[in-house]
Scaffold this active site. Structure first.
Site: not given
Length: 107
Positions: A28, A31
């Protein structure tokens, strides 16, 4: 930041202080953008515990808390969610959300 898993999660979030949990995954990109912000704020908010949980490795916890988008940050106090946000936010927004959670538990 402390790394949590399905075995340690419940114990960690049931503390008598604010515990911020970053639900994330290795693949991600948002993230990865949020992590350095949380690491910086961890140094600023010394009375708050910062932790992260990999949703790919711990799907049962992610499912339990309805995590469908990552990053999702949940803020716990004594096991209860007191604030949250979804997505990579600028540092100023993350700081403000942490401050809101602190005010809520002091009230």
């Amino acid at each position: 930041m402390k790394v949590l898993n399905e075995n340690t999660f419940d114990e960690e979030i049931n503390k008598d202080k604010l515990v911020i949990v970053d639900f994330w995954a290795e693949w991600c990109m948002p993230c990865r953008m949020l992590t350095p912000i949380l690491e910086k704020l961890e140094k600023e908010f010394t009375d708050v515990e910062f932790a992260k949980l990999n949703t790919d490795e711990n799907p049962n916890v992610a499912f339990k808390y309805g995590i469908f988008s990552i990053p999702t940050v949940l803020m716990f106090y004594k096991g209860e969610v007191v604030n949250s946000f979804v997505g990579a936010m600028p540092e100023s927004v993350v700081r403000r959300e942490i401050e809101k959670a602190i005010e809520k538990i002091k009230a």
